[in-house]
Scaffold this motif. Structure first.
Motif, PDB file in Angstrom:
ATOM      1  N   UNK A   1      50.702  30.250  40.784  1.00 53.11           N
ATOM      2  CA  UNK A   1      49.692  30.639  41.771  1.00 53.11           C
ATOM      3  C   UNK A   1      48.822  31.793  41.258  1.00 53.11           C
ATOM      4  N   UNK A   2      49.447  32.744  40.570  1.00 53.96           N
ATOM      5  CA  UNK A   2      48.682  33.856  40.011  1.00 53.96           C
ATOM      6  C   UNK A   2      47.677  33.355  38.977  1.00 53.96           C
ATOM      7  N   UNK A   3      48.114  32.458  38.091  1.00 52.43           N
ATOM      8  CA  UNK A   3      47.199  31.870  37.113  1.00 52.43           C
ATOM      9  C   UNK A   3      46.037  31.168  37.802  1.00 52.43           C
ATOM     10  N   UNK A   4      46.350  30.418  38.842  1.00 52.04           N
ATOM     11  CA  UNK A   4      45.328  29.634  39.559  1.00 52.04           C
ATOM     12  C   UNK A   4      44.264  30.548  40.152  1.00 52.04           C
ATOM     13  N   UNK A   5      44.696  31.610  40.834  1.00 50.97           N
ATOM     14  CA  UNK A   5      43.753  32.553  41.437  1.00 50.97           C
ATOM     15  C   UNK A   5      42.945  33.268  40.356  1.00 50.97           C
ATOM     16  N   UNK A   6      43.623  33.687  39.303  1.00 46.24           N
ATOM     17  CA  UNK A   6      42.947  34.432  38.239  1.00 46.24           C
ATOM     18  C   UNK A   6      41.871  33.579  37.569  1.00 46.24           C
ATOM     19  N   UNK A   7      42.204  32.338  37.243  1.00 48.51           N
ATOM     20  CA  UNK A   7      41.231  31.475  36.568  1.00 48.51           C
ATOM     21  C   UNK A   7      39.993  31.265  37.436  1.00 48.51           C
ATOM     22  N   UNK A   8      40.186  31.067  38.728  1.00 49.86           N
ATOM     23  CA  UNK A   8      39.024  30.837  39.590  1.00 49.86           C
ATOM     24  C   UNK A   8      38.187  32.088  39.763  1.00 49.86           C
ATOM     25  N   UNK A   9      38.839  33.230  39.898  1.00 45.03           N
ATOM     26  CA  UNK A   9      38.077  34.477  40.067  1.00 45.03           C
ATOM     27  C   UNK A   9      37.294  34.808  38.805  1.00 45.03           C
ATOM     28  N   UNK A  10      37.925  34.689  37.656  1.00 39.25           N
ATOM     29  CA  UNK A  10      37.271  35.049  36.395  1.00 39.25           C
ATOM     30  C   UNK A  10      36.231  33.997  36.023  1.00 39.25           C
ATOM     31  N   UNK A  11      36.562  32.709  36.234  1.00 35.91           N
ATOM     32  CA  UNK A  11      35.626  31.638  35.876  1.00 35.91           C
ATOM     33  C   UNK A  11      34.355  31.680  36.696  1.00 35.91           C
ATOM     34  N   UNK A  12      34.478  31.906  38.005  1.00 37.99           N
ATOM     35  CA  UNK A  12      33.293  31.927  38.869  1.00 37.99           C
ATOM     36  C   UNK A  12      32.444  33.174  38.650  1.00 37.99           C
ATOM     37  N   UNK A  13      33.064  34.239  38.130  1.00 38.20           N
ATOM     38  CA  UNK A  13      32.296  35.462  37.892  1.00 38.20           C
ATOM     39  C   UNK A  13      31.265  35.254  36.795  1.00 38.20           C
ATOM     40  N   UNK A  14      31.513  34.247  35.934  1.00 40.16           N
ATOM     41  CA  UNK A  14      30.553  33.945  34.876  1.00 40.16           C
ATOM     42  C   UNK A  14      30.461  35.061  33.857  1.00 40.16           C
ATOM     43  N   UNK A  15      29.361  35.069  33.122  1.00 46.54           N
ATOM     44  CA  UNK A  15      29.160  36.102  32.109  1.00 46.54           C
ATOM     45  C   UNK A  15      28.611  37.363  32.769  1.00 46.54           C
ATOM     46  N   UNK A  16      29.381  38.421  32.722  1.00 46.19           N
ATOM     47  CA  UNK A  16      28.972  39.682  33.334  1.00 46.19           C
ATOM     48  C   UNK A  16      28.295  40.545  32.275  1.00 46.19           C
ATOM     49  N   UNK A  17      27.061  40.890  32.498  1.00 44.27           N
ATOM     50  CA  UNK A  17      26.311  41.656  31.513  1.00 44.27           C
ATOM     51  C   UNK A  17      26.860  43.071  31.389  1.00 44.27           C
ATOM     52  N   UNK A  18      27.067  43.480  30.139  1.00 41.87           N
ATOM     53  CA  UNK A  18      27.513  44.836  29.800  1.00 41.87           C
ATOM     54  C   UNK A  18      28.882  45.184  30.381  1.00 41.87           C
ATOM     55  N   UNK A  19      29.667  44.165  30.739  1.00 40.99           N
ATOM     56  CA  UNK A  19      31.007  44.397  31.282  1.00 40.99           C
ATOM     57  C   UNK A  19      32.003  43.559  30.499  1.00 40.99           C
ATOM     58  N   UNK A  20      33.121  44.183  30.102  1.00 41.77           N
ATOM     59  CA  UNK A  20      34.176  43.470  29.382  1.00 41.77           C
ATOM     60  C   UNK A  20      35.387  43.364  30.293  1.00 41.77           C
ATOM     61  N   UNK A  21      36.005  42.195  30.325  1.00 37.29           N
ATOM     62  CA  UNK A  21      37.154  41.940  31.191  1.00 37.29           C
ATOM     63  C   UNK A  21      38.426  41.790  30.367  1.00 37.29           C
ATOM     64  N   UNK A  22      39.464  42.547  30.719  1.00 36.49           N
ATOM     65  CA  UNK A  22      40.786  42.414  30.101  1.00 36.49           C
ATOM     66  C   UNK A  22      41.720  41.750  31.105  1.00 36.49           C
ATOM     67  N   UNK A  23      42.439  40.729  30.669  1.00 36.75           N
ATOM     68  CA  UNK A  23      43.423  40.051  31.506  1.00 36.75           C
ATOM     69  C   UNK A  23      44.803  40.314  30.923  1.00 36.75           C
ATOM     70  N   UNK A  24      45.686  40.908  31.724  1.00 37.56           N
ATOM     71  CA  UNK A  24      47.031  41.261  31.255  1.00 37.56           C
ATOM     72  C   UNK A  24      48.053  40.625  32.195  1.00 37.56           C
ATOM     73  N   UNK A  25      48.726  39.582  31.719  1.00 35.67           N
ATOM     74  CA  UNK A  25      49.764  38.896  32.488  1.00 35.67           C
ATOM     75  C   UNK A  25      51.082  39.640  32.303  1.00 35.67           C
ATOM     76  N   UNK A  26      51.770  39.931  33.395  1.00 38.04           N
ATOM     77  CA  UNK A  26      53.014  40.713  33.365  1.00 38.04           C
ATOM     78  C   UNK A  26      52.818  42.038  32.629  1.00 38.04           C
TER      79      UNK A  26
END
Length: 662
Positions: free
Chosen positions: A632-657
């Motif tokens: 469920x965590x993977x599912x929510x994370x993928x949708x939130x990050x995927x829909x956010x698209x390319x964020x200009x001048x912002x870098x996203x770090x994903x840390x599982x556990x």
């Protein structure tokens, strides 16, 4: 026509199609290649080749591979499946995952070698205690198809865990299968490998990211050809290309260094457990201070607990005494001074531990309260007297010490919370009859310094060894009678739910350096919070009581091991950009979480500024996803990050556990 599917180390979750080079053989899956990628030339890995183009790919737009780096593949199908699992598990791309797992990806650097202590590994087999023999027999039992063989060797420091590991390795090698032996630090890897090589010969290989690319590739090929079947290394050695793994050892399982800090942010413990199941191998962890998650798995029976209760060298557990230094004028209390002097009179040695380097941790104006912070990070600068500089321990920024407050102009300024450099000066001034050597990252940069200090300490030429975490583990000196922990509270004030666990483990591990070969060992724990559970339980060696209380707190707060977490960190040089992006990702995560059934829900905590809000001129905001199931965590994370698209001048770090929430 042959088409190559190439994984490239970029944050784009897809493979890229290329034509083979016009001259020479077509590279096989598992070979590294140099490819044109936009305006850049990148290293990629061939993961498949086919005779037909994928849907939507235009042959005329395909580029050729520029250069083939390997004549033979670096891995086989089962190893590639492990890479795919790591990629899925830690929500990163296959290209980034392969770049981390394969040899030659890191720049070579000189590394200090640990040494100078009594060998942790005997050159030949030792006689075992009944507890050790029992552990070996239990772990060596044959497995049924699909059965898990996950074990935890829980024993006090000096109880002989290493000999159990090595005799298990010997049995595994005799059965024709391979062994992976993980240790938490690169310096400890060298130390252990030297001893294992004397005992096992050329069958041993060493893998870690600090080796030169040529050395690492050479060891990789030896393992791949079956010439080396016992692999010693830090966390990345869990990916060693052994064909038939029979045993994976994780020494000092509790150490946070088993978790990678860059994508893919894998945990070697999780990868080892997965690989053990796939290969039908045994996975054996060991520590005197298991992680809270491992302790919980032992309590529930998922990890089979095996206990070693006595020190084999004959030493008794040291006496531990807490000293309340609240309101004290200095950081070397009278009882600790007397203990150091008495140990010296009895021709013993002492180790002092303080997990803070430098001369002082923070500049402060006593008039207005102003702190000298790094201009690029939201952390205080540390004063290093030997360099006469204020230094940021996060980004390396340097500045001149302030004599006048830059905010109010007051001359009433000073420094608080002293580090190892200040303690060294205090001991040299107040106890001149004692010779002191300091070990921290400031002193060990010169090549050979660490080795020289440890050898001199082993010969008895140094009375007091003072240092940070590098003196807390792996050292095994017969002459050490006294261990002093200068300030046991330094980690308790961090805004991280694992702060108490880390503090408890550190005290117990440091205390384990005393009295390993004698019955008069003593540990003095200086603290301003003697009543804190982590400190009082560690001093009383009430291990089970500490874990019981810590698990109750975690359960009440719904933190691991009673939940799983994914941490999202959004950073940018523009504060508004990071904040706005975090708000958008948080909104999308909540929107996705609302679509889950109530019994499989995901909590979205945040967004909020990270505890260290700014590092290297990057503003950081974080979101925590919390739930019982990783799916469920993977599912929510993928949708939130995927829909956010390319964020200009912002870098996203994903840390599982995540193991660190700073």
């Amino acid at each position: 026509m042959v088409i190559l599917d190439v994984a490239v180390s970029v944050p784009v979750d897809r493979l890229f199609s290329y034509l083979p080079p016009r001259e020479g053989p077509v590279p096989a899956p598992g070979c590294r290649v140099m490819v044109p990628f936009g305006r850049r030339t990148l290293t990629g890995v061939v993961v498949a080749r086919s005779e037909a183009l994928a849907d939507g790919v235009n042959q005329e737009g395909l580029k050729e591979v520029l250069r083939v780096l390997d004549q033979e593949p670096l891995f086989g199908d089962s190893w590639l499946e492990m890479a795919r699992w790591v990629s899925r598990m830690y929500l990163t791309t296959l290209g980034e995952t392969l770049a981390t797992m394969l040899p030659g990806a890191k720049k070579a650097k000189d590394l200090p070698l640990a040494g100078g202590d009594e060998p942790a590994v005997a050159p030949q087999r030792l006689e075992l205690s009944q507890e050790q023999e029992h552990a070996i027999e239990i772990i060596s039992q044959p497995l049924s198809p699909g059965e898990e063989s996950w074990h935890y060797l829980y024993g006090i420091t000096g109880s002989g865990k290493t000999e159990v590991f090595l005799q298990l390795a010997e049995r595994t090698l005799q059965a024709g299968r391979g062994v992976i032996y993980l240790v938490p630090e690169i310096a400890l890897t060298h130390q252990l490998f030297d001893h294992i090589s004397r005992r096992f010969g050329a069958v041993a290989a060493m893998l870690h990211s600090g080796l030169t690319p040529a050395r690492r590739l050479g060891e990789w090929r030896r393992i791949q050809r079956g010439e080396a079947r016992l692999v010693v290394g830090a966390r990345s050695a869990v990916f060693a290309p052994l064909l038939q793994v029979g045993l994976i050892i994780i020494d000092e399982e509790h150490e946070g260094s088993y978790k990678a800090g860059n994508a893919p942010r894998y945990h070697a413990r999780q990868v080892a457990l997965w690989r053990a199941v796939q290969d039908g191998a045994a996975c054996v962890m060991g520590s005197a201070t298991p992680s809270v998650e491992a302790w919980h798995l032992m309590q529930t029976g998922r990890l089979k607990k095996l206990v070693l209760t006595r020190r084999l060298a004959g030493g008794a557990l040291p006496s531990i005494r807490t000293i309340n230094i609240r309101g004290a004028s200095g950081l070397i209390s009278p009882p600790l001074k007397e203990a150091l002097l008495e140990t010296h009179r009895q021709e013993g040695q002492s180790i002092l531990f303080l997990n803070r380097r430098g001369f002082a941790a923070a500049f402060q104006c006593r008039s207005c309260g102003h702190h000298a912070e790094c201009p690029r990070c939201s952390v205080p600068m540390t004063y290093h007297k030997g360099q006469n500089r204020l230094v940021c321990h996060y980004c390396g920024h340097r500045g001149h010490p302030e004599q006048v407050c830059s905010q109010c102009g007051s001359l009433d300024v000073g420094y608080t919370v002293f580090g190892t450099e200040r303690i060294e000066e205090d001991i040299s001034r107040e106890l001149p009859e004692l010779s002191v050597a300091r070990l921290d990252t400031d002193t060990t940069r010169p090549k050979g310094y660490l080795q020289d200090v440890l050898e001199r300490f082993a010969r008895g030429e140094i009375n007091v060894l003072l240092g940070t975490q590098m003196v807390a583990k792996g050292l095994n000196f017969p002459g050490v009678r006294t261990v002093g922990i200068i300030m046991a509270d330094t980690g308790l004030n961090l805004p991280d739910f694992r702060a108490a666990e880390r503090t408890f483990a550190l005290i117990v591990q440091v205390a384990g350096r005393a009295g390993r070969f004698r019955d008069d060992g003593q540990v003095l724990v200086q603290t301003v919070r003697p009543e804190h559970d982590a400190i009082s339980r560690a001093a009383a060696m009430e291990v089970e009581e500490f874990y019981r209380g810590e698990l109750e707190v975690r359960k009440a707060l719904l933190f691991p091991p009673f939940s799983r977490l994914i941490r999202l960190v959004l950073r940018s040089s523009r504060r508004n950009a990071a904040e706005e992006a975090s708000e958008e990702v948080g909104r999308l995560a909540r929107e996705a979480a609302r679509n889950l059934p109530r019994d499989r829900g995901v909590d979205v905590l945040g967004p909020a500024p990270a505890a260290l809000e700014r590092i290297k001129n990057n503003w950081r905001y974080q979101i925590i996803l919390r739930g019982e199931g990783l799916g469920e965590l993977h599912w929510v994370c993928r949708r939130a990050v995927g829909k956010a698209g390319k964020m200009k001048q912002v870098y996203l770090e994903v840390d599982v556990d995540p193991v660190n929430l700073l």
